[in-house]
Scaffold this motif. Structure first.
Motif, PDB file in Angstrom:
ATOM      1  N   GLY A  37       0.821  -1.202   0.000  1.00 27.43           N
ATOM      2  CA  GLY A  37       0.000   0.000   0.000  1.00 27.43           C
ATOM      3  C   GLY A  37       0.856   1.254   0.000  1.00 27.43           C
ATOM      4  N   PRO A  38       0.227   2.437   0.108  1.00 31.26           N
ATOM      5  CA  PRO A  38       0.979   3.697   0.125  1.00 31.26           C
ATOM      6  C   PRO A  38       2.048   3.686   1.206  1.00 31.26           C
ATOM      7  N   GLY A  39       3.258   4.022   0.825  1.00 28.99           N
ATOM      8  CA  GLY A  39       4.370   4.025   1.765  1.00 28.99           C
ATOM      9  C   GLY A  39       5.080   2.701   1.868  1.00 28.99           C
ATOM     10  N   GLN A 331      -5.210  12.651   5.310  1.00 28.55           N
ATOM     11  CA  GLN A 331      -4.160  13.329   6.073  1.00 28.55           C
ATOM     12  C   GLN A 331      -4.567  13.488   7.535  1.00 28.55           C
ATOM     13  N   ARG A 332      -5.818  13.846   7.782  1.00 27.52           N
ATOM     14  CA  ARG A 332      -6.299  13.978   9.168  1.00 27.52           C
ATOM     15  C   ARG A 332      -6.328  12.621   9.860  1.00 27.52           C
ATOM     16  N   LEU A 333      -6.614  11.557   9.105  1.00 23.01           N
ATOM     17  CA  LEU A 333      -6.591  10.221   9.700  1.00 23.01           C
ATOM     18  C   LEU A 333      -5.185   9.873  10.174  1.00 23.01           C
ATOM     19  N   GLN A 364       2.399   4.581  11.782  1.00 19.14           N
ATOM     20  CA  GLN A 364       3.446   5.586  11.582  1.00 19.14           C
ATOM     21  C   GLN A 364       3.657   5.853  10.089  1.00 19.14           C
ATOM     22  N   ARG A 365       3.627   4.784   9.298  1.00 23.34           N
ATOM     23  CA  ARG A 365       3.767   4.946   7.858  1.00 23.34           C
ATOM     24  C   ARG A 365       2.587   5.724   7.283  1.00 23.34           C
ATOM     25  N   LEU A 366       1.389   5.443   7.802  1.00 23.34           N
ATOM     26  CA  LEU A 366       0.198   6.182   7.376  1.00 23.34           C
ATOM     27  C   LEU A 366       0.375   7.667   7.636  1.00 23.34           C
ATOM     28  N   PHE A 367       0.836   8.021   8.823  1.00 20.03           N
ATOM     29  CA  PHE A 367       1.021   9.435   9.151  1.00 20.03           C
ATOM     30  C   PHE A 367       2.025  10.099   8.219  1.00 20.03           C
ATOM     31  N   LEU A 368       3.188   9.491   8.040  1.00 20.59           N
ATOM     32  CA  LEU A 368       4.235  10.118   7.240  1.00 20.59           C
ATOM     33  C   LEU A 368       3.854  10.206   5.768  1.00 20.59           C
ATOM     34  N   PHE A 369       3.312   9.114   5.219  1.00 26.15           N
ATOM     35  CA  PHE A 369       2.991   9.122   3.795  1.00 26.15           C
ATOM     36  C   PHE A 369       1.856  10.105   3.496  1.00 26.15           C
ATOM     37  N   SER A 370       0.890  10.210   4.412  1.00 23.53           N
ATOM     38  CA  SER A 370      -0.277  11.062   4.145  1.00 23.53           C
ATOM     39  C   SER A 370       0.054  12.545   4.176  1.00 23.53           C
TER      40      SER A 370
END
Length: 398
Positions: A37-39, A331-333, A364-370
């Motif tokens: 997935g993304p990231g 991004q907010r997620l 953590q990957r979700l936060f950075l990639f978003s």
């Protein structure tokens, strides 16, 4: 707007679900479920490329291409939605073939010649040839019309492409790249551009350089063309802007529904984290979780409304509205995913005796990639300009 699923769709759902579960739950590809997935596009690259061929053998690539002339299975709009939802539901691997199937193929069907369709669509449908997109350049990202990559036609009829593209997803894996280049010397802005199909296997003429991101991975690349050869132009030479803008309209179709099913899975993970950490007892956190759930429902309804052809949903503004909705939401997620964990969200697991740095976990990957969600694919500012100028009829920006 009536967008419902009938008996044929229910049967199609069962077929799709059975096929996916057989291969992803205890099957050969069980190890890549939920990967890529993304990231994390770098994960299990070889197996995910093999997965593309498996999808091709099953007839699941290009199901929305029409009458099946190019080796694809025929499916209506509701069945395309069913497939997208079932694919995301079983956490099937991130697709390597998305750009060819969902961007290039509809563009060739709309603007290409029959010769080009018969050459390029069947290998995409078989999962054999992968594509990347050569649009953005340094200084010409959201303002794509200012691009400087140029191409000249030689005596042999082939184009020679010279210039630089950037943020090119999966260029290090792709067999082909569709490139928007300036083919009329002295032309400005959207005039004099052509949509070229460039083979990537040209040693000495094409240099791909990965870009390391905040997540530590390198899905995106810089691509340098030094006289790279291209024989095919889609549409008319000099008319590439129309083709390029048509492609961007295809970018946010049925696939956005699958994206939203993936978002729902991510939201469930954030909710589980809030329960585990006790953060759900905070009324502000609880309110934010409910708000994220509600906004995700709105995104789904908007996507179905657009696909269903509601009169107020069509036109130049619909893709921009969709991008504004999901970019900011995702991004907010990512921000909420770390808030529910508190200070511990800034630290990841690590074997301190090992030399390698620790791996980021999923949230953590979700936060950075978003962080990039409101920039790539056209920044929020550009999307608002499109809505203002093309839909609301406001004066163009100076």
């Amino acid at each position: 707007m009536e967008f419902g699923f009938g008996a044929e769709d229910a049967a199609f759902r069962l077929e799709a679900r059975a096929w996916l579960e057989e291969r992803l739950i205890g099957g050969r590809f069980s190890g890549v479920a939920g990967r890529g997935g993304p990231g994390s596009e770098h994960v299990a690259a070889g197996e995910r490329r093999a997965w593309e061929a498996e999808l091709g053998r099953g007839g699941w690539i290009g199901i929305g291409w029409g009458d099946g002339s190019y080796g694809n299975r025929v499916a209506g709009l509701t069945q395309q939605v069913v497939w997208a939802e079932e694919y995301a539901r079983v956490r099937a691997p991130g697709r390597y073939g998305h750009i060819g199937e969902n961007l290039l193929a509809p563009t060739l069907l709309a603007y290409g010649s029959e010769e080009q369709r018969r050459r390029f669509l069947p290998p995409i449908a078989r999962g054999e040839e992968l594509w990347c997109q050569g649009y953005s350049e340094p200084g010409a990202g959201s303002d794509l019309a200012s691009l400087r990559t140029a191409a000249e036609r030689g005596a042999d009829g082939r184009w020679r492409v010279t210039g630089q593209k950037v943020w090119t997803s999966l260029a290090h894996e792709a067999d082909w790249c569709f490139v928007l280049a300036r083919t009329e010397a002295g032309s400005r802005r959207h005039r004099g551009l052509s949509f070229l199909l460039v083979p990537m296997d040209q040693p000495g003429r094409i240099d791909v350089r990965p870009i390391r991101q905040l997540t530590g991975t390198s899905e995106f690349n810089e691509v340098f063309f030094e006289g790279a050869l291209a024989a095919d132009v889609v549409g008319e030479a000099g008319g590439g802007w129309t083709v390029a803008m048509g492609l961007l309209g295809f970018e946010r179709g049925v696939s956005t529904l699958a994206q939203q099913v993936g978002f729902e899975e991510e939201l469930r993970g954030v909710v589980a984290g809030a329960v585990e950490s006790g953060a759900v007892a905070d009324p502000v956190i609880a309110g934010d979780l409910v708000r994220m759930w509600g906004e995700l429902r709105v995104m789904r309804w908007n996507a179905l409304r657009t696909l269903g052809g509601a009169p107020d949903a069509v036109g130049g503004g619909a893709p921009s509205v969709a991008k504004l909705l999901w970019g900011g939401w995702h991004q907010r997620l990512g921000e909420l995913a770390l808030r529910v964990r508190g200070a511990g969200g800034a630290v990841g697991p690590r074997d301190w005796s090992a030399a390698a740095p620790y791996e980021l976990d999923q949230q953590q990957r979700l936060f950075l990639f978003s962080r990039a969600d409101t920039v790539y694919g056209g920044s929020d500012e550009i999307q608002r300009n499109i809505i203002a100028e093309r839909v609301l009829g406001l004066p163009r920006e100076a």
